[in-house]
Write an enzyme that holds these catalytic residues in place. Sequence first.
Site, PDB file in Angstrom:
ATOM      1  N   ASP A   1       0.837  -1.207   0.000  1.00  0.00           N
ATOM      2  CA  ASP A   1       0.000   0.000   0.000  1.00  0.00           C
ATOM      3  C   ASP A   1       0.869   1.253   0.000  1.00  0.00           C
ATOM      4  OD1 ASP A   1      -3.024  -0.700   1.905  1.00  0.00           O
ATOM      5  OD2 ASP A   1      -2.419  -1.198  -0.122  1.00  0.00           O
ATOM      6  N   TYR A   2       1.892   1.231   0.850  1.00  0.00           N
ATOM      7  CA  TYR A   2       2.745   2.412   0.998  1.00  0.00           C
ATOM      8  C   TYR A   2       3.446   2.737  -0.320  1.00  0.00           C
ATOM      9  CZ  TYR A   2       6.335   5.568   2.759  1.00  0.00           C
ATOM     10  OH  TYR A   2       7.144   6.638   2.958  1.00  0.00           O
ATOM     11  N   ASP A   3       4.027   1.710  -0.956  1.00  0.00           N
ATOM     12  CA  ASP A   3       4.753   1.963  -2.203  1.00  0.00           C
ATOM     13  C   ASP A   3       3.803   2.374  -3.326  1.00  0.00           C
ATOM     14  OD1 ASP A   3       6.969  -0.617  -1.266  1.00  0.00           O
ATOM     15  OD2 ASP A   3       7.460   1.497  -1.408  1.00  0.00           O
TER      16      ASP A   3
ATOM     17  N   SER B   1     -12.753   5.618  -4.419  1.00  0.00           N
ATOM     18  CA  SER B   1     -11.670   5.294  -3.495  1.00  0.00           C
ATOM     19  C   SER B   1     -11.378   6.510  -2.620  1.00  0.00           C
ATOM     20  CB  SER B   1     -10.413   4.891  -4.269  1.00  0.00           C
ATOM     21  OG  SER B   1      -9.956   5.983  -5.041  1.00  0.00           O
TER      22      SER B   1
ATOM     23  N   GLU C   1     -13.264   5.908  11.609  1.00  0.00           N
ATOM     24  CA  GLU C   1     -13.650   4.508  11.484  1.00  0.00           C
ATOM     25  C   GLU C   1     -12.423   3.640  11.244  1.00  0.00           C
ATOM     26  OE1 GLU C   1     -17.785   5.696   9.107  1.00  0.00           O
ATOM     27  OE2 GLU C   1     -16.079   4.829   8.032  1.00  0.00           O
TER      28      GLU C   1
ATOM     29  N   LYS D   1     -10.304   1.032   9.252  1.00  0.00           N
ATOM     30  CA  LYS D   1     -10.257   0.685   7.821  1.00  0.00           C
ATOM     31  C   LYS D   1     -10.087  -0.826   7.696  1.00  0.00           C
ATOM     32  CE  LYS D   1      -8.001   1.831   3.467  1.00  0.00           C
ATOM     33  NZ  LYS D   1      -7.772   0.434   3.074  1.00  0.00           N
TER      34      LYS D   1
ATOM     35  N   ASP E   1      -9.769  -4.580   6.359  1.00  0.00           N
ATOM     36  CA  ASP E   1      -8.985  -5.165   5.273  1.00  0.00           C
ATOM     37  C   ASP E   1      -9.802  -6.278   4.629  1.00  0.00           C
ATOM     38  OD1 ASP E   1      -6.856  -5.359   3.641  1.00  0.00           O
ATOM     39  OD2 ASP E   1      -5.531  -6.358   5.060  1.00  0.00           O
TER      40      ASP E   1
ATOM     41  N   TYR F   1     -21.154   0.673   6.920  1.00  0.00           N
ATOM     42  CA  TYR F   1     -20.675   1.955   7.436  1.00  0.00           C
ATOM     43  C   TYR F   1     -21.076   3.191   6.634  1.00  0.00           C
ATOM     44  CZ  TYR F   1     -17.010   0.574   4.100  1.00  0.00           C
ATOM     45  OH  TYR F   1     -16.326   0.123   2.998  1.00  0.00           O
TER      46      TYR F   1
ATOM     47  N   LYS G   1     -13.816  10.923   8.084  1.00  0.00           N
ATOM     48  CA  LYS G   1     -14.838  11.534   7.234  1.00  0.00           C
ATOM     49  C   LYS G   1     -15.404  12.786   7.890  1.00  0.00           C
ATOM     50  CE  LYS G   1     -16.369   6.984   5.592  1.00  0.00           C
ATOM     51  NZ  LYS G   1     -17.444   5.954   5.698  1.00  0.00           N
TER      52      LYS G   1
ATOM     53  N   LYS H   1      -3.103   5.235   6.612  1.00  0.00           N
ATOM     54  CA  LYS H   1      -2.671   3.836   6.568  1.00  0.00           C
ATOM     55  C   LYS H   1      -1.443   3.612   7.447  1.00  0.00           C
ATOM     56  CE  LYS H   1      -4.623   2.380   2.182  1.00  0.00           C
ATOM     57  NZ  LYS H   1      -4.374   1.676   0.920  1.00  0.00           N
TER      58      LYS H   1
ATOM     59  N   CYS I   1      14.504 -12.423 -24.993  1.00  0.00           N
ATOM     60  CA  CYS I   1      13.200 -12.719 -24.403  1.00  0.00           C
ATOM     61  C   CYS I   1      13.197 -14.119 -23.797  1.00  0.00           C
ATOM     62  CB  CYS I   1      12.111 -12.608 -25.467  1.00  0.00           C
ATOM     63  SG  CYS I   1      10.463 -13.089 -24.889  1.00  0.00           S
TER      64      CYS I   1
ATOM     65  N   CYS J   1      10.580 -16.291 -26.169  1.00  0.00           N
ATOM     66  CA  CYS J   1      10.771 -16.601 -27.591  1.00  0.00           C
ATOM     67  C   CYS J   1      12.210 -16.436 -28.059  1.00  0.00           C
ATOM     68  CB  CYS J   1       9.854 -15.734 -28.447  1.00  0.00           C
ATOM     69  SG  CYS J   1      10.283 -13.977 -28.445  1.00  0.00           S
TER      70      CYS J   1
ATOM     71  N   CYS K   1      10.149  -7.107 -25.531  1.00  0.00           N
ATOM     72  CA  CYS K   1      10.361  -8.080 -26.602  1.00  0.00           C
ATOM     73  C   CYS K   1       9.644  -7.545 -27.837  1.00  0.00           C
ATOM     74  CB  CYS K   1       9.797  -9.447 -26.203  1.00  0.00           C
ATOM     75  SG  CYS K   1       9.739 -10.610 -27.591  1.00  0.00           S
TER      76      CYS K   1
ATOM     77  N   CYS L   1       5.641 -14.147 -30.199  1.00  0.00           N
ATOM     78  CA  CYS L   1       5.903 -14.374 -28.774  1.00  0.00           C
ATOM     79  C   CYS L   1       4.586 -14.730 -28.091  1.00  0.00           C
ATOM     80  CB  CYS L   1       6.515 -13.125 -28.150  1.00  0.00           C
ATOM     81  SG  CYS L   1       7.024 -13.328 -26.428  1.00  0.00           S
TER      82      CYS L   1
END
Length: 674
Positions: free
Chosen positions: A33-35, A82, A112, A114, A116, A224, A289, A313, A407, A410, A425, A431
């Site tokens: 999530d962080y990345d 989202s 609230e 979150k 998972d 919710y 919210k 998060k 590749c 192939c 490729c 391929c």
Amino acid sequence: MSIDIQERISKLTQELNEYNYQYYVLANSVISDYDFDQKLKELEGLEAAYPQYMDPNSPTQKVGGDITQKFSTVRHRWPMMSLGNTYNEQELREFDERVRKVVGDQVQYVCELKFDGLSISITYENGRLLRAVTRGDGTQGDDVTNNVKTIRSVPHQLDKADYPSLFEIRGEIFMHRAAFERLNKQRETNGEQTYANPRNFASGTIKLQDPKEVAKRPLDCFLYFLYAENRNRLFDSHWDSIQAVKSWGFQICEHTTLCHHIDEILAFVNYWDEARHQLSYDIDGIVIKVNDYAQQEELGFTAKSPRWAISYKYKAERVETALKSITYQVGRTGAVTPVANLKPVLLAGTTVKRASLHNANEIARLDLHEGDTVYVEKGGEIIPKIIGVNNAKRAVGTSPIVYPVVCPECGAPLIRQEGEAVHYCPNEEGCKPQIVGKLQHFIGRKMMDIQGMGDETIETFYKLGLLRKIADIYTLKDHRDRLKTLERFGDKSIENMLMGIEFSKNKPFEKVLFSLGIRHVGETIARKLAQHFKTIERMALASVEEIANVQDIGGRIAESVHTYLHDEHHILEIAKLQAAGLCFEVEEQEVVLAGHSLEGKTFLISGVFTDFSREELAQLIESHGGKMVSSISAKLNYLVAGDKMGPSKLAKAEKLHVPIISDKDILNMINQQN
């Protein structure tokens, strides 16, 4: 420099769209999530600074990913958007400051947990469960009503109460950790595939075809968020609505809290960072919210998320493990992605065996050697990422990982275009992963939506030599006798598939163009190109410069489209598809307005109205020729003001001398010219 920026935006867009598809459609997590959020923030920053390079199909402009092909599709009455994400206190404080700047200091927040799990939207009519739909792509999702009815905490029929005759309630389906561990152990004993974590188990369960099998797996659900027509007339705030929802018989989370200022929010966030480990289910953060509905409307939305809510998060966990090997996967576009195979290690409650390495630059950045001990990180249920190497444990004499020059599928020499991190490729005609991937893309739900065909069917037909090109799909009707000899292909399934192929010929030009899989051409770009050029012939005759002059089409996209349409293999393919009856021109449709009394005028709506919802008022304005805009400027003709309008908009409108009118003034303007 501009080329580097443009290519970076393109690369981030492609990566994040793929991560969304893996996460939302395949229940498969390939990045933490962080990345993900860091990459998304980088992309948002680049797009803000260089809007001319933004892809309209950017993940910053849409939600989630595509939907599965197992269930009937239902369009959401209210889109399932989202939330924006943050990982630190300062960004939470900045969120609070932005909110107060628009609505003033009299603001409350609902905090609230979150959960998972898997987002769900459930519709009730006259107190009876009518339909349950997954998030899907945010606009439409899968109808999983019969499966949701097996969840004991979801009522089928409500007791008599003062609920609306028709409403939607949103929530999260999840599995408690104890149930997950017990069921996973049973699957392992039975020699069945185990799930990586409770979220994936819940997601996989809700998409089973047989509700009886779903009932055997103990799912749970917290609700919710309420949606209903004229909701603001029923309740003033989100807090009031969830208290009412609880009284109607729905299960809400007991830990939801009303906060009055940012310090209370931060105390809630910090408490649950530790206390979450004592819960029987997984959470990966906190959702904040704005409580007041009128303030929510005043704050509004971006293209993909509400401005009145944010998700905090919790940071990822990290472990050490051994790098066993690296394999390389070839995608539909020919992009070659390295994948690290790891010594299995327990991380955040799941066993990790693989991690994406993205590209050659990442391998070089990490300075990976064979047999290295690596640091692996992931947040909650997400797929892990190698974030570093423990050089103290590196064996003497080990060799650095060398990226392949051919590749892995192939054997064609790989190419790497200037300014790009990805190796490709170029053998798209020979391929296998590229051929199969393009065919699977073509039949997909948001593309040609060919019913009766799936990814496995494409794989089977490829192995049998029935499919090599997209146009071959439209010759399958000539192979009925051979199809009948195949396992799992009865007369009815064959006819359904052939009917689906025939129906696909009715798809409009923009869908066909998107389905071809032209590099850099997403759904929005395909629509803009189709609307501008009207026919494939005019598009093919256009120069790179002429294509680039189309709104939102940059040089990179234009070059890709021009190259595709001048490749002899593609020219032949398009000719075969045209002969098969596919549409390669826009069918113009006349738009009939209710009137022209507001033509040439721009409007912005703010506040709450007694007789109209904001959506109804906007539709009324547009149906009489008016144009809606999203911000106040000196060019705005009218600000339509209701109750509880934000002070910042009012001040700006007055400063710019923008006329401020009511909904009744709109009706008068329409009636005067009727």
